[in-house]
Design an enzyme around this catalytic site. Structure first.
Site, PDB file in Angstrom:
ATOM      1  N   ARG A  63       0.857  -1.195   0.000  1.00  0.00           N
ATOM      2  CA  ARG A  63       0.000   0.000   0.000  1.00  0.00           C
ATOM      3  C   ARG A  63       0.888   1.239   0.000  1.00  0.00           C
ATOM      4  NH1 ARG A  63      -5.019   0.741   1.460  1.00  0.00           N
ATOM      5  NH2 ARG A  63      -5.183  -1.270   2.506  1.00  0.00           N
ATOM      6  N   ARG A  89      -9.878   2.175  -2.304  1.00  0.00           N
ATOM      7  CA  ARG A  89      -8.607   1.901  -1.608  1.00  0.00           C
ATOM      8  C   ARG A  89      -8.494   2.883  -0.451  1.00  0.00           C
ATOM      9  NH1 ARG A  89      -7.356  -2.880  -3.512  1.00  0.00           N
ATOM     10  NH2 ARG A  89      -7.377  -2.949  -5.783  1.00  0.00           N
ATOM     11  N   ASN A 105     -14.197  12.750   0.527  1.00  0.00           N
ATOM     12  CA  ASN A 105     -14.649  11.448   0.038  1.00  0.00           C
ATOM     13  C   ASN A 105     -16.162  11.404   0.058  1.00  0.00           C
ATOM     14  OD1 ASN A 105     -14.667   8.708  -0.698  1.00  0.00           O
ATOM     15  ND2 ASN A 105     -14.657   8.044   1.441  1.00  0.00           N
ATOM     16  N   THR A 106     -16.734  10.705  -0.906  1.00  0.00           N
ATOM     17  CA  THR A 106     -18.189  10.474  -0.876  1.00  0.00           C
ATOM     18  C   THR A 106     -18.409   9.060  -0.374  1.00  0.00           C
ATOM     19  OG1 THR A 106     -18.234   9.518  -3.098  1.00  0.00           O
ATOM     20  CG2 THR A 106     -18.543  11.897  -2.939  1.00  0.00           C
ATOM     21  N   HIS A 107     -19.449   8.911   0.454  1.00  0.00           N
ATOM     22  CA  HIS A 107     -19.726   7.579   0.991  1.00  0.00           C
ATOM     23  C   HIS A 107     -21.226   7.321   0.945  1.00  0.00           C
ATOM     24  CE1 HIS A 107     -19.031   3.971   3.325  1.00  0.00           C
ATOM     25  NE2 HIS A 107     -20.037   4.318   4.118  1.00  0.00           N
ATOM     26  N   SER A 134     -23.061  10.649   2.354  1.00  0.00           N
ATOM     27  CA  SER A 134     -22.244  11.585   3.144  1.00  0.00           C
ATOM     28  C   SER A 134     -21.035  12.044   2.343  1.00  0.00           C
ATOM     29  CB  SER A 134     -21.732  10.899   4.425  1.00  0.00           C
ATOM     30  OG  SER A 134     -22.803  10.333   5.170  1.00  0.00           O
ATOM     31  N   ASP A 139      -9.511  11.469   6.723  1.00  0.00           N
ATOM     32  CA  ASP A 139      -8.403  11.468   7.700  1.00  0.00           C
ATOM     33  C   ASP A 139      -7.806  10.063   7.644  1.00  0.00           C
ATOM     34  OD1 ASP A 139     -10.536  11.214  10.673  1.00  0.00           O
ATOM     35  OD2 ASP A 139     -10.077   9.782   9.097  1.00  0.00           O
ATOM     36  N   GLY A 141      -8.415   7.539   9.289  1.00  0.00           N
ATOM     37  CA  GLY A 141      -9.307   6.442   9.697  1.00  0.00           C
ATOM     38  C   GLY A 141     -10.089   5.957   8.489  1.00  0.00           C
TER      39      GLY A 141
HETATM   40  C1  GRF Z   1     -20.175   5.625  -4.903  1.00  0.00           C
HETATM   41  O1  GRF Z   1     -21.391   5.336  -4.222  1.00  0.00           O
HETATM   42  C2  GRF Z   1     -19.101   5.956  -3.896  1.00  0.00           C
HETATM   43  O2  GRF Z   1     -19.541   6.706  -2.794  1.00  0.00           O
HETATM   44  C3  GRF Z   1     -18.728   4.570  -3.441  1.00  0.00           C
HETATM   45  O3  GRF Z   1     -18.690   3.798  -4.618  1.00  0.00           O
HETATM   46  C4  GRF Z   1     -19.614   4.365  -5.540  1.00  0.00           C
HETATM   47  C5  GRF Z   1     -18.853   4.695  -6.787  1.00  0.00           C
HETATM   48  O4  GRF Z   1     -19.771   4.799  -7.801  1.00  0.00           O
HETATM   49  N1  GRF Z   1     -17.459   4.596  -2.780  1.00  0.00           N
HETATM   50  P1  GRF Z   1     -19.278   5.414  -9.210  1.00  0.00           P
HETATM   51  O5  GRF Z   1     -17.967   4.732  -9.543  1.00  0.00           O
HETATM   52  O6  GRF Z   1     -19.117   6.897  -9.001  1.00  0.00           O
HETATM   53  O7  GRF Z   1     -20.408   5.071 -10.141  1.00  0.00           O
END
Ligand code: GRF
Length: 201
Positions: A63, A89, A105-107, A134, A139, A141
């Site tokens: 990594r 990753r 980051n999007t989650h 979200s 960070d 974590g």
């Molecule tokens: C998104 O929901 C992202 O938050 C998550 O994986 C998905 C990626 O979707 N980590 P895409 O590759 O943008 O279609």
């Protein structure tokens, strides 16, 4: 504001960001797209004439080695902001340290509920009536950074991981675009510690 977007998959969130940023009035510019593999989403960068790079996970012994190569690529572009949008990753601590707090980051869950790589599946498995989307500051974590924006998404009785994820993604995209815009205009200052009074409208 210059932005680098890192992906691993289809890049639908990336595409939404590229479309928003192609509006001359949008205050941020995507300067490069990076991926840890030959991601399908790299085609979106090509469609918009945005340079891209790959740092194949499989080509590195660790990594840390992978992260060092990623860091070297990012230093070429020197973005003001790094957006993880479906990067599957965890960034090594050295990369987070080098760029924080300018990594978001999007989650696809309502953090701190359901962190990690399977947030959608975990919400379904838990029988949650609602989950969410979200946008957080990265960070060192796992999905533990300050929350910049989030919104609830209902879980329907007949939802599969796919149908639920496809309902979450549009919300993610809207939040992500709003957060990038807010950072670009200075409405949202990363590293200020304070959580915005309310998610960007
Ligand atoms: C998104 O929901 C992202 O938050 C998550 O994986 C998905 C990626 O979707 N980590 P895409 O590759 O943008 O279609």
């Amino acid at each position: 504001l210059t932005v680098a977007v890192l992906i691993s998959g289809t890049g639908s969130n990336l595409r939404a960001l590229l479309e928003a940023a192609s509006d001359p009035g949008f205050p941020a510019r995507i300067v490069v797209v990076g991926a840890d593999r030959e991601a399908e989403g790299l085609a979106h960068a090509e469609d918009f004439g945005i340079p891209s790079f790959t740092v194949p996970w499989s080509a590195h012994e660790s990594r840390e080695a992978w992260g060092a190569e990623l860091d070297a690529q990012l230093r070429v572009w020197r973005p003001d902001l790094i957006v993880l949008s479906g990067l599957m990753r965890l960034l090594p601590a050295a990369v987070v340290a080098a760029w924080a707090p300018r990594i978001i980051n999007t989650h696809p869950a309502y953090l701190p509920e359901f962190p990690g790589a399977h947030g959608v599946r975990d919400a379904l498995a838990a029988g949650a009536a609602q989950t969410g989307a979200s946008v957080i500051v990265v960070d060192d974590g796992v999905d533990t950074g300050p929350i910049l924006a989030q919104e609830r998404v209902d879980v329907l009785a007949d939802d599969t991981e796919h149908t639920l994820h496809e309902r979450i993604k549009p919300v993610e995209r809207r939040l992500l675009i709003d957060v990038v815009r807010a950072i670009a205009t200075g409405e949202l200052v990363l590293g200020s510690g304070a959580r915005p009074s309310e998610p960007s409208a």
